[in-house]
Design an enzyme around this catalytic site. Structure first.
Site, short mmCIF file in Angstrom:
data_model
loop_
_atom_site.label_atom_id
_atom_site.label_comp_id
_atom_site.label_asym_id
_atom_site.label_seq_id
_atom_site.Cartn_x
_atom_site.Cartn_y
_atom_site.Cartn_z
NE ARG A 31 40.73 39.88 36.56
CZ ARG A 31 41.30 41.07 36.40
NH1 ARG A 31 40.69 42.01 35.75
NH2 ARG A 31 42.47 41.29 36.93
NE ARG A 35 36.14 45.82 35.29
CZ ARG A 35 37.33 46.34 35.04
NH1 ARG A 35 37.54 47.61 35.20
NH2 ARG A 35 38.31 45.56 34.61
NE ARG A 44 33.52 46.68 41.62
CZ ARG A 44 33.75 47.87 42.13
NH1 ARG A 44 32.99 48.31 43.12
NH2 ARG A 44 34.72 48.62 41.68
CG ASP A 80 42.33 41.36 42.81
OD1 ASP A 80 41.79 41.45 41.70
OD2 ASP A 80 43.49 41.76 43.04
CE1 TYR A 157 48.88 45.42 39.74
CE2 TYR A 157 49.70 43.17 39.62
CZ TYR A 157 48.98 44.22 39.07
OH TYR A 157 48.38 44.06 37.86
C1 LIG Z 1 46.94 41.00 37.96
C2 LIG Z 1 45.68 40.49 38.60
C3 LIG Z 1 44.84 41.20 39.50
N1 LIG Z 1 43.81 40.35 39.86
C4 LIG Z 1 43.96 39.15 39.22
C5 LIG Z 1 45.15 39.20 38.46
C6 LIG Z 1 45.73 38.06 37.70
C7 LIG Z 1 45.03 37.83 36.40
C8 LIG Z 1 45.31 38.88 35.38
O1 LIG Z 1 46.48 39.06 35.03
O2 LIG Z 1 44.34 39.50 34.90
C9 LIG Z 1 43.12 37.97 39.34
C10 LIG Z 1 41.66 38.13 39.47
N2 LIG Z 1 40.92 39.27 39.67
C11 LIG Z 1 39.61 38.96 39.74
C12 LIG Z 1 39.47 37.56 39.64
C13 LIG Z 1 38.12 36.90 39.89
C14 LIG Z 1 37.81 35.61 39.39
C15 LIG Z 1 37.50 35.54 37.93
O3 LIG Z 1 36.33 35.71 37.55
O4 LIG Z 1 38.43 35.24 37.14
C16 LIG Z 1 40.75 37.03 39.43
C17 LIG Z 1 41.17 35.60 39.18
C18 LIG Z 1 38.50 39.90 39.92
C19 LIG Z 1 38.69 41.31 39.53
N3 LIG Z 1 39.75 42.11 39.82
C20 LIG Z 1 39.53 43.37 39.36
C21 LIG Z 1 38.26 43.42 38.75
C22 LIG Z 1 37.58 44.65 38.17
C23 LIG Z 1 37.49 45.74 39.17
C24 LIG Z 1 36.11 46.21 39.54
O5 LIG Z 1 35.13 45.45 39.60
O6 LIG Z 1 36.01 47.41 39.81
C25 LIG Z 1 37.72 42.13 38.84
C26 LIG Z 1 36.38 41.67 38.39
C27 LIG Z 1 40.48 44.52 39.50
C28 LIG Z 1 41.90 44.30 39.32
N4 LIG Z 1 42.64 43.40 40.02
C29 LIG Z 1 43.94 43.43 39.54
C30 LIG Z 1 44.02 44.41 38.52
C31 LIG Z 1 45.26 44.75 37.72
C32 LIG Z 1 42.76 44.97 38.41
C33 LIG Z 1 42.40 46.16 37.57
C34 LIG Z 1 42.33 45.83 36.16
C35 LIG Z 1 40.93 45.59 35.82
O7 LIG Z 1 40.11 46.38 36.25
O8 LIG Z 1 40.67 44.61 35.07
C36 LIG Z 1 45.03 42.58 40.02
#
Ligand SMILES: Cc1c2[nH]c(c1CCC(=O)O)Cc1[nH]c(c(CCC(=O)O)c1C)Cc1[nH]c(c(CCC(=O)O)c1C)Cc1[nH]c(c(C)c1CCC(=O)O)C2
Length: 354
Positions: A31, A35, A44, A80, A157
């Site tokens: 990640r 954010r 965003r 994602d 999910y």
């Molecule tokens: C379970 C999972 C998801 N997504 C992901 C996982 C596996 C890794 C982990 O366990 O954290 C993987 C993921 N999600 C995102 C990336 C981008 C690449 C990186 O920089 O790592 C990667 C590799 C962007 C993201 N994916 C998400 C964001 C934030 C949302 C936003 O910008 O509004 C980002 C930058 C949203 C997201 N997407 C997901 C969730 C549960 C959430 C909400 C939780 C949160 O907000 O952190 C599903």
């Protein structure tokens, strides 16, 4: 698929994954585009989460953001894991402060008939377009990683309709609809292989499989409901690439909460095992043996400590893992309130530890 990509200048992550000597311990952060970066928040403000994923120019811009600030050794394409359920025809929304929401989750096995795995990888071509664009934009600075969610995590999910503290509905499927659960996991595994193949052809130089929801399962359940599919994904992707004379790329498995099964994970066919922070580095090395690269595993919450404490913790961590077959990272994704300076200190401490 000769893309004429710029030559790679820093290949320490790939070398570490292959067990070759490195110039310095490589580091990247799950990640890392996220954010905690004000410039990410700016993007965003203007664009919905999945619009960023689907627009190669925007996906590349946010992928690049952490590399402008920090001396990282890898980039990971912005996307994602939930784009696969979307490509199967499910609606997924990203609600700020809540996370992903599926307005119509899978409720009973009859709902499986609504899923459209055929053509899913074509509907994900925007990820390939972003990867190819990103390889050029990176100009060989560091390798570009692709990624996917793993079957059990995606199934969770799709059934829970979002994040879940208990996975009670998805676990009820495993118990009450065993054959349909297997059917769904197989369907996901098959699309995941197509998806990773597409990412490699588009230019991904390494790929990570996120089994983030392994943490909800017992060891026995992990070996039943995750292991066979994770193995299948590794062997089928490698076979698929070999048949087409496409060079193999290193593969990483991140099964969060599956520190109970490191010796088993070492037999799944992955080059790298990513660890959460509950696992001791020296114990992990004993469990996986000398021929697997380890990745991880600082607690993301440690980045809320003082710079001095972060430096100390990161240095100790790197010294425990050692310089051979090791990629430094956090034990899970970086969280939104993390101070920028914590990332600077973490990356610098890793590079200076050995
Ligand atoms: C379970 C999972 C998801 N997504 C992901 C996982 C596996 C890794 C982990 O366990 O954290 C993987 C993921 N999600 C995102 C990336 C981008 C690449 C990186 O920089 O790592 C990667 C590799 C962007 C993201 N994916 C998400 C964001 C934030 C949302 C936003 O910008 O509004 C980002 C930058 C949203 C997201 N997407 C997901 C969730 C549960 C959430 C909400 C939780 C949160 O907000 O952190 C599903």
């Amino acid at each position: 698929i000769e893309q004429n990509f710029p030559a790679l200048k820093n290949d320490n992550v790939l070398k570490a994954a292959r067990g070759e000597p490195v110039d310095r311990v490589p580091v990247w952060v799950m990640r890392q585009a996220g954010r905690y970066l004000p410039e990410f928040q700016e993007v965003r403000k203007e664009h919905d989460f999945f619009t960023v994923c689907r627009t190669p120019e925007l996906a590349c811009e946010v992928t690049m953001q952490p590399l402008r600030r920090f001396d990282l050794d890898a980039s990971i394409i912005f996307s994602d894991i939930l784009v696969i359920p979307q490509a199967f025809g499910m609606t997924v929304e990203m609600h700020p402060g809540v996370g992903p929401v599926f307005p119509e989750p899978l409720q009973t096995p009859a709902d499986l008939a609504k899923l459209k795995p055929e053509g899913a990888v074509e509907r994900l071509s925007y990820v390939g377009d972003a990867i190819t664009m990103m390889r050029h934009m990176l100009d060989g600075k560091v390798p570009l990683l692709g990624f996917t969610g793993a079957p059990w995590t995606l199934m969770g999910y799709m059934i829970e309709g979002g994040g879940s503290k208990t996975m009670s509905k998805a676990k009820a499927w495993l118990k009450n609809y065993t054959d349909d659960s297997k059917k769904l996991l197989d369907m996901l595994a098959s699309s995941i292989v197509d998806y990773l193949e597409m990412q490699v052809k588009a230019g991904a130089q390494m790929v990570q499989v996120f089994e983030s929801s392994a943490e909800h399962l017992s060891k026995e359940e992990f070996l039943t409901w995750c292991a066979p599919y994770l193995k299948d994904i590794a062997s089928k992707l490698k076979q698929r690439l070999s048949e087409q004379n496409i060079p193999l790329v290193p593969m990483t498995i991140f099964a969060k909460g599956a520190g109970h099964s490191l010796a088993e994970q070492a037999t799944f066919g992955y080059d790298v095992i990513s660890l959460d922070w509950t696992v001791d580095p020296e114990e992990a090395r004993k469990q996986v043996g000398p021929n697997i690269t380890l990745q991880g595993n600082l607690d993301p919450q440690d980045l809320y400590k003082t710079p001095e404490e972060i430096r100390e913790l990161a240095t100790t961590m790197v010294r425990k893992f050692g310089k051979t077959r090791y990629i430094a990272n956090l034990g899970h994704g970086i969280t939104p309130q993390t101070p920028i300076v914590s990332m600077e200190v973490f990356v610098d401490a890793v590079h200076k530890a050995l």
